[in-house]
Design a protein around this motif. Structure first.
Motif, PDB file in Angstrom:
ATOM      1  N   ARG A 233      42.292  29.601  43.300  1.00  0.00           N
ATOM      2  CA  ARG A 233      43.656  29.471  43.834  1.00  0.00           C
ATOM      3  C   ARG A 233      44.638  30.472  43.207  1.00  0.00           C
ATOM      4  O   ARG A 233      45.746  30.124  42.802  1.00  0.00           O
ATOM      5  CB  ARG A 233      44.140  28.032  43.697  1.00  0.00           C
ATOM      6  CG  ARG A 233      43.335  27.074  44.587  1.00  0.00           C
ATOM      7  CD  ARG A 233      43.855  25.666  44.597  1.00  0.00           C
ATOM      8  NE  ARG A 233      43.605  24.955  43.368  1.00  0.00           N
ATOM      9  CZ  ARG A 233      42.446  24.356  43.054  1.00  0.00           C
ATOM     10  NH1 ARG A 233      41.435  24.392  43.906  1.00  0.00           N
ATOM     11  NH2 ARG A 233      42.302  23.724  41.917  1.00  0.00           N
ATOM     12  N   LEU A 234      44.206  31.708  43.147  1.00  0.00           N
ATOM     13  CA  LEU A 234      45.081  32.796  42.711  1.00  0.00           C
ATOM     14  C   LEU A 234      45.788  33.374  43.940  1.00  0.00           C
ATOM     15  O   LEU A 234      45.423  33.060  45.074  1.00  0.00           O
ATOM     16  CB  LEU A 234      44.261  33.882  42.013  1.00  0.00           C
ATOM     17  CG  LEU A 234      43.431  33.406  40.809  1.00  0.00           C
ATOM     18  CD1 LEU A 234      42.533  34.518  40.292  1.00  0.00           C
ATOM     19  CD2 LEU A 234      44.347  32.887  39.701  1.00  0.00           C
ATOM     20  N   ALA A 235      46.733  34.263  43.699  1.00  0.00           N
ATOM     21  CA  ALA A 235      47.508  34.829  44.807  1.00  0.00           C
ATOM     22  C   ALA A 235      46.806  36.007  45.473  1.00  0.00           C
ATOM     23  O   ALA A 235      47.384  36.715  46.298  1.00  0.00           O
ATOM     24  CB  ALA A 235      48.876  35.260  44.299  1.00  0.00           C
ATOM     25  N   GLY A 236      45.530  36.207  45.150  1.00  0.00           N
ATOM     26  CA  GLY A 236      44.732  37.291  45.731  1.00  0.00           C
ATOM     27  C   GLY A 236      43.492  37.467  44.873  1.00  0.00           C
ATOM     28  O   GLY A 236      43.373  36.828  43.814  1.00  0.00           O
ATOM     29  N   PRO A 237      42.549  38.326  45.311  1.00  0.00           N
ATOM     30  CA  PRO A 237      41.355  38.568  44.484  1.00  0.00           C
ATOM     31  C   PRO A 237      41.769  39.148  43.136  1.00  0.00           C
ATOM     32  O   PRO A 237      42.708  39.948  43.065  1.00  0.00           O
ATOM     33  CB  PRO A 237      40.548  39.577  45.301  1.00  0.00           C
ATOM     34  CG  PRO A 237      41.463  40.092  46.348  1.00  0.00           C
ATOM     35  CD  PRO A 237      42.565  39.118  46.545  1.00  0.00           C
ATOM     36  N   ASP A 238      41.077  38.741  42.089  1.00  0.00           N
ATOM     37  CA  ASP A 238      41.413  39.313  40.781  1.00  0.00           C
ATOM     38  C   ASP A 238      40.333  40.283  40.342  1.00  0.00           C
ATOM     39  O   ASP A 238      39.213  40.258  40.846  1.00  0.00           O
ATOM     40  CB  ASP A 238      41.660  38.214  39.742  1.00  0.00           C
ATOM     41  CG  ASP A 238      40.374  37.519  39.332  1.00  0.00           C
ATOM     42  OD1 ASP A 238      39.667  37.023  40.227  1.00  0.00           O
ATOM     43  OD2 ASP A 238      40.088  37.485  38.129  1.00  0.00           O
ATOM     44  N   PHE A 239      40.703  41.156  39.409  1.00  0.00           N
ATOM     45  CA  PHE A 239      39.874  42.302  39.031  1.00  0.00           C
ATOM     46  C   PHE A 239      39.504  42.267  37.538  1.00  0.00           C
ATOM     47  O   PHE A 239      39.985  43.097  36.753  1.00  0.00           O
ATOM     48  CB  PHE A 239      40.642  43.591  39.351  1.00  0.00           C
ATOM     49  CG  PHE A 239      40.487  44.098  40.762  1.00  0.00           C
ATOM     50  CD1 PHE A 239      39.719  43.422  41.704  1.00  0.00           C
ATOM     51  CD2 PHE A 239      41.109  45.287  41.157  1.00  0.00           C
ATOM     52  CE1 PHE A 239      39.573  43.908  43.005  1.00  0.00           C
ATOM     53  CE2 PHE A 239      40.963  45.785  42.450  1.00  0.00           C
ATOM     54  CZ  PHE A 239      40.196  45.094  43.377  1.00  0.00           C
ATOM     55  N   PRO A 240      38.600  41.337  37.121  1.00  0.00           N
ATOM     56  CA  PRO A 240      38.252  41.288  35.694  1.00  0.00           C
ATOM     57  C   PRO A 240      37.591  42.564  35.176  1.00  0.00           C
ATOM     58  O   PRO A 240      37.941  43.051  34.086  1.00  0.00           O
ATOM     59  CB  PRO A 240      37.296  40.090  35.594  1.00  0.00           C
ATOM     60  CG  PRO A 240      36.900  39.747  36.999  1.00  0.00           C
ATOM     61  CD  PRO A 240      37.977  40.257  37.890  1.00  0.00           C
ATOM     62  N   ASP A 241      36.645  43.102  35.936  1.00  0.00           N
ATOM     63  CA  ASP A 241      35.969  44.306  35.430  1.00  0.00           C
ATOM     64  C   ASP A 241      36.902  45.524  35.439  1.00  0.00           C
ATOM     65  O   ASP A 241      36.908  46.299  34.467  1.00  0.00           O
ATOM     66  CB  ASP A 241      34.698  44.585  36.242  1.00  0.00           C
ATOM     67  CG  ASP A 241      33.656  43.495  36.034  1.00  0.00           C
ATOM     68  OD1 ASP A 241      33.763  42.722  35.071  1.00  0.00           O
ATOM     69  OD2 ASP A 241      32.729  43.406  36.868  1.00  0.00           O
ATOM     70  N   PRO A 242      37.712  45.701  36.480  1.00  0.00           N
ATOM     71  CA  PRO A 242      38.660  46.816  36.421  1.00  0.00           C
ATOM     72  C   PRO A 242      39.664  46.718  35.269  1.00  0.00           C
ATOM     73  O   PRO A 242      40.008  47.738  34.667  1.00  0.00           O
ATOM     74  CB  PRO A 242      39.364  46.752  37.782  1.00  0.00           C
ATOM     75  CG  PRO A 242      38.309  46.177  38.691  1.00  0.00           C
ATOM     76  CD  PRO A 242      37.618  45.149  37.845  1.00  0.00           C
ATOM     77  N   ILE A 243      40.130  45.518  34.921  1.00  0.00           N
ATOM     78  CA  ILE A 243      41.102  45.490  33.813  1.00  0.00           C
ATOM     79  C   ILE A 243      40.394  45.722  32.477  1.00  0.00           C
ATOM     80  O   ILE A 243      40.967  46.319  31.555  1.00  0.00           O
ATOM     81  CB  ILE A 243      41.988  44.216  33.818  1.00  0.00           C
ATOM     82  CG1 ILE A 243      43.236  44.488  32.956  1.00  0.00           C
ATOM     83  CG2 ILE A 243      41.240  42.982  33.364  1.00  0.00           C
ATOM     84  CD1 ILE A 243      44.365  43.504  33.141  1.00  0.00           C
ATOM     85  N   ALA A 244      39.130  45.312  32.378  1.00  0.00           N
ATOM     86  CA  ALA A 244      38.373  45.671  31.174  1.00  0.00           C
ATOM     87  C   ALA A 244      38.199  47.188  31.106  1.00  0.00           C
ATOM     88  O   ALA A 244      38.318  47.800  30.032  1.00  0.00           O
ATOM     89  CB  ALA A 244      37.016  44.969  31.174  1.00  0.00           C
ATOM     90  N   MET A 245      37.932  47.800  32.265  1.00  0.00           N
ATOM     91  CA  MET A 245      37.786  49.261  32.293  1.00  0.00           C
ATOM     92  C   MET A 245      39.112  49.941  31.947  1.00  0.00           C
ATOM     93  O   MET A 245      39.143  50.964  31.245  1.00  0.00           O
ATOM     94  CB  MET A 245      37.296  49.713  33.669  1.00  0.00           C
ATOM     95  CG  MET A 245      36.936  51.190  33.746  1.00  0.00           C
ATOM     96  SD  MET A 245      35.614  51.673  32.586  1.00  0.00           S
ATOM     97  CE  MET A 245      34.183  50.981  33.424  1.00  0.00           C
ATOM     98  N   ALA A 246      40.209  49.379  32.426  1.00  0.00           N
ATOM     99  CA  ALA A 246      41.524  49.945  32.089  1.00  0.00           C
ATOM    100  C   ALA A 246      41.716  49.942  30.578  1.00  0.00           C
ATOM    101  O   ALA A 246      42.180  50.927  29.987  1.00  0.00           O
ATOM    102  CB  ALA A 246      42.632  49.138  32.768  1.00  0.00           C
ATOM    103  N   HIS A 247      41.338  48.852  29.935  1.00  0.00           N
ATOM    104  CA  HIS A 247      41.461  48.781  28.476  1.00  0.00           C
ATOM    105  C   HIS A 247      40.540  49.807  27.812  1.00  0.00           C
ATOM    106  O   HIS A 247      40.907  50.421  26.801  1.00  0.00           O
ATOM    107  CB  HIS A 247      41.140  47.364  27.988  1.00  0.00           C
ATOM    108  CG  HIS A 247      41.096  47.276  26.501  1.00  0.00           C
ATOM    109  ND1 HIS A 247      42.223  47.381  25.712  1.00  0.00           N
ATOM    110  CD2 HIS A 247      40.045  47.127  25.636  1.00  0.00           C
ATOM    111  CE1 HIS A 247      41.875  47.298  24.439  1.00  0.00           C
ATOM    112  NE2 HIS A 247      40.567  47.145  24.373  1.00  0.00           N
TER     113      HIS A 247
END
Ligand code: BDR
Ligand code: CA
Length: 308
Positions: A233-247
């Protein structure tokens, strides 16, 4: 050029993370190693190969473990689609990975570039744990290890109340990695929920890029979009792997805490729960940095830049 090695159970958000690294001019991706997780190994390999081709990159893709170290594989087609890529009809068959076995290649690549490799893991830790059991010396030869896994700073899990998928699938592998002495940086699913939700407004910004890779990054989230609507129930798909990659690409915006971490090994409901000793209550040695915040604007600025 910074040298990245990426270990992935390639499905819809992994593919976006791969695009980010492959399109960052400052980064040389030495190899992509694939592990079973979101989808069975053979499918994950095809998804990684398709993504590399889409990015017009020349990077070897190696297959690795087809099951967790001690447990049966549990996949996540309900989250990412039968093909892991949203079931939108992509031609995800017929490509051939490079010869070689992923855990062996992880060892060889780290040994041949001592203190130069950033290893980014965005799937279960089976390949890395296997590499470490065979070659414990790589723990001190690797520059950084950025791990997407667990739910480290705040909030619940996404597969049980206490566990995140990557850590839940192969908790024994997580323990091997946590006790290895590697320089660990953990980005939990909670950070994705806080700062990497692709709201309709963020999706519109990606669409406005008018790029093939930007459209791909959104289109393949078709199953995930339905999953987040009905389950998390988030406001859209979330991006766990992309935010890890951003870090991994730019840790400067992150808030970080040095802590002792461990993993719960038993059966559900605690299987795969990340134990974080925020206050130093236990005897746990300080063995990791956990990201406690990665600002949403910093993440989306990078994502938009790399998908443009
Ligand atoms: C993690 O599990 C998978 O669904 C995603 O690819 C990510 O690596 C999030 O829990
Ligand atoms: Ca993944």
């Amino acid at each position: 050029m910074r040298k990245f090695l990426i270990d992935t159970d390639t499905a819809s958000d992994d593919a976006v993370a791969l695009c980010m690294a492959l399109r960052e001019p400052d980064i040389e991706v030495l190899a992509i190693t694939v592990v079973a997780g979101n989808v069975p190994l053979a499918q994950a390999v095809q998804n990684a190969l398709y993504t590399v081709e889409l990015c017009d990159a020349d990077v070897p893709v190696y297959a690795g473990a087809s099951a967790p170290m001690l447990r049966d594989l549990v996949t996540a087609e309900d989250t990412h689609g039968q093909d892991g890529m949203g079931d939108i009809g992509l031609p995800l068959a017929g490509r051939t990975p490079t010869a070689g076995w992923a855990p062996e290649r992880i060892v060889e690549l780290i040994r041949s570039h001592p203190r130069e490799v950033t290893l980014v893991t965005i799937g279960p830790l089976t390949n890395l744990a296997t590499a470490l059991l065979w070659a414990p010396d790589i723990a001190t030869l690797v520059e950084r290890v950025v791990i997407m896994g667990g739910t480290g700073a705040h909030g619940p899990g996404n597969v049980t109340p206490s566990a995140e998928f990557n850590f839940w699938v192969d908790p024994e592998a997580v323990r091997v990695v946590f006790r290895s002495g590697m320089p660990l940086e953990v980005v939990g699913w909670d950070i994705s929920v806080a700062s990497a939700v692709v709201t309709p407004e963020r999706a519109a910004q990606v669409r406005a890029l008018g790029s093939v890779v930007g459209d791909f990054a959104l289109d393949i989230q078709a199953t995930l979009a339905s999953f987040v609507e009905h389950e998390t129930r988030l406001a859209g798909p979330d991006f766990p792997d992309p935010i890890a990659m951003a870090h991994a690409i730019d840790p400067s915006p992150a808030s970080i805490q040095r802590v002792g971490v461990d993993i719960a090994i038993g059966p559900d409901p605690m299987r795969g729960a990340l134990i974080v000793d925020h206050y130093g209550f236990s005897e746990l040695a300080v063995n990791a940095s956990i990201v406690t915040n990665y600002p949403e604007p910093a993440f989306f600025d990078m994502l938009l830049r790399l998908l443009a």
